[in-house]
Design a protein around this motif. Structure first.
Motif, PDB file in Angstrom:
ATOM      1  N   ALA A   1       5.850  -3.176 -23.035  1.00 61.52           N
ATOM      2  CA  ALA A   1       6.460  -2.883 -21.735  1.00 61.52           C
ATOM      3  C   ALA A   1       5.417  -2.399 -20.738  1.00 61.52           C
ATOM      4  O   ALA A   1       4.399  -1.809 -21.114  1.00 61.52           O
ATOM      5  N   LYS A   2       5.704  -2.651 -19.461  1.00 56.76           N
ATOM      6  CA  LYS A   2       4.846  -2.183 -18.374  1.00 56.76           C
ATOM      7  C   LYS A   2       5.712  -1.553 -17.297  1.00 56.76           C
ATOM      8  O   LYS A   2       6.868  -1.936 -17.120  1.00 56.76           O
ATOM      9  N   MET A   3       5.112  -0.610 -16.574  1.00 59.62           N
ATOM     10  CA  MET A   3       5.756  -0.057 -15.400  1.00 59.62           C
ATOM     11  C   MET A   3       4.917  -0.445 -14.194  1.00 59.62           C
ATOM     12  O   MET A   3       3.700  -0.269 -14.195  1.00 59.62           O
TER      13      MET A   3
ATOM     14  N   VAL B   1      14.389   3.219  -9.264  1.00 58.88           N
ATOM     15  CA  VAL B   1      13.905   2.742 -10.555  1.00 58.88           C
ATOM     16  C   VAL B   1      14.693   1.488 -10.896  1.00 58.88           C
ATOM     17  O   VAL B   1      15.916   1.469 -10.795  1.00 58.88           O
ATOM     18  N   GLY B   2      13.978   0.439 -11.289  1.00 61.75           N
ATOM     19  CA  GLY B   2      14.631  -0.803 -11.674  1.00 61.75           C
ATOM     20  C   GLY B   2      14.086  -1.291 -13.000  1.00 61.75           C
ATOM     21  O   GLY B   2      13.048  -0.823 -13.477  1.00 61.75           O
ATOM     22  N   VAL B   3      14.806  -2.241 -13.583  1.00 64.03           N
ATOM     23  CA  VAL B   3      14.402  -2.825 -14.860  1.00 64.03           C
ATOM     24  C   VAL B   3      14.581  -4.325 -14.770  1.00 64.03           C
ATOM     25  O   VAL B   3      15.614  -4.803 -14.293  1.00 64.03           O
ATOM     26  N   GLU B   4      13.581  -5.050 -15.211  1.00 64.58           N
ATOM     27  CA  GLU B   4      13.631  -6.516 -15.201  1.00 64.58           C
ATOM     28  C   GLU B   4      12.809  -7.017 -16.366  1.00 64.58           C
ATOM     29  O   GLU B   4      11.717  -6.529 -16.606  1.00 64.58           O
ATOM     30  N   VAL B   5      13.338  -7.990 -17.086  1.00 64.42           N
ATOM     31  CA  VAL B   5      12.625  -8.535 -18.243  1.00 64.42           C
ATOM     32  C   VAL B   5      11.518  -9.500 -17.827  1.00 64.42           C
ATOM     33  O   VAL B   5      10.559  -9.703 -18.562  1.00 64.42           O
TER      34      VAL B   5
ATOM     35  N   TYR C   1      10.380  -1.241 -14.256  1.00 61.06           N
ATOM     36  CA  TYR C   1       9.992  -1.382 -15.653  1.00 61.06           C
ATOM     37  C   TYR C   1      10.191  -2.833 -16.064  1.00 61.06           C
ATOM     38  O   TYR C   1      11.251  -3.400 -15.826  1.00 61.06           O
ATOM     39  N   CYS C   2       9.178  -3.399 -16.682  1.00 54.52           N
ATOM     40  CA  CYS C   2       9.263  -4.766 -17.188  1.00 54.52           C
ATOM     41  C   CYS C   2       9.462  -4.687 -18.694  1.00 54.52           C
ATOM     42  O   CYS C   2       8.510  -4.459 -19.457  1.00 54.52           O
TER      43      CYS C   2
END
Length: 179
Positions: free
Chosen positions: A87-89, A56-60, A100-101
């Protein structure tokens, strides 16, 4: 103030220099992607996913998320995250990579669950120095008890580079996450 030398030869107790007040805005971060000023970006697949782990990662930056899947020829689906406005996945069709954006601070364990381990290879050093405590508190809340946390940092004279990546002294890491 303790001025003992750490393994890199930098003064452990030294100030983080001009970086202390540095704030990188979301707009500045997105502009780095738009301009291709992404020397920090690694064009490799995630080894944990290749080993069968769920990642799982997160990036703006939506551009960054889409480029990740494109660079690795990974088909994906995209869906909104109802709990986070805008937000979007993005999830690989194999299901083992979910990105996750959104702002990382919008995530919670009720959305992403709790993790057995974290490989932070570029997040803490990208977080504004004034936000480190907030970031560490979030990460502590997202991991299971007795989980593993692999943290990659960079060591250099913070008076010679404004960041990111930011210099994070070992003493601060211990203060944020414990021994």
């Amino acid at each position: 103030m303790d001025h003992s030398a750490d393994a890199s030869g930098l003064l452990e107790g030294s100030d983080i220099g001009s970086q202390k007040e540095r704030v990188v805005t979301e707009e500045e971060w997105l502009q780095k992607w738009e301009m291709g000023n992404i020397g920090f970006h690694k064009e490799q697949r995630h080894p944990l996913a290749d080993m069968g782990h769920t990642v799982v990662g997160v990036e703006v930056s939506e551009q960054a998320v889409k480029e990740f899947f494109s660079d690795h020829s990974l088909p994906y689906c995209e869906e909104p995250v109802p709990e986070i406005s805008g937000a979007k996945m993005f999830q690989s069709t194999s299901g083992n990579i979910s990105l996750y954006c959104c702002s990382i601070y919008d995530l919670s364990s009720s959305i992403v669950g709790k993790f057995d381990g974290v490989w932070d290879r570029g997040a803490l050093v990208a977080v504004n120095p004034c936000d480190r405590q907030r970031y560490a508190s979030l990460m502590i809340n997202l991991v299971e008890k007795n989980s593993s946390y692999l943290l990659v940092t960079v060591s250099y004279d913070p008076n010679k580079h404004k960041g990111p990546p930011f210099y994070v002294p070992e003493s601060e890491i211990k203060s944020l996450f414990g021994e």
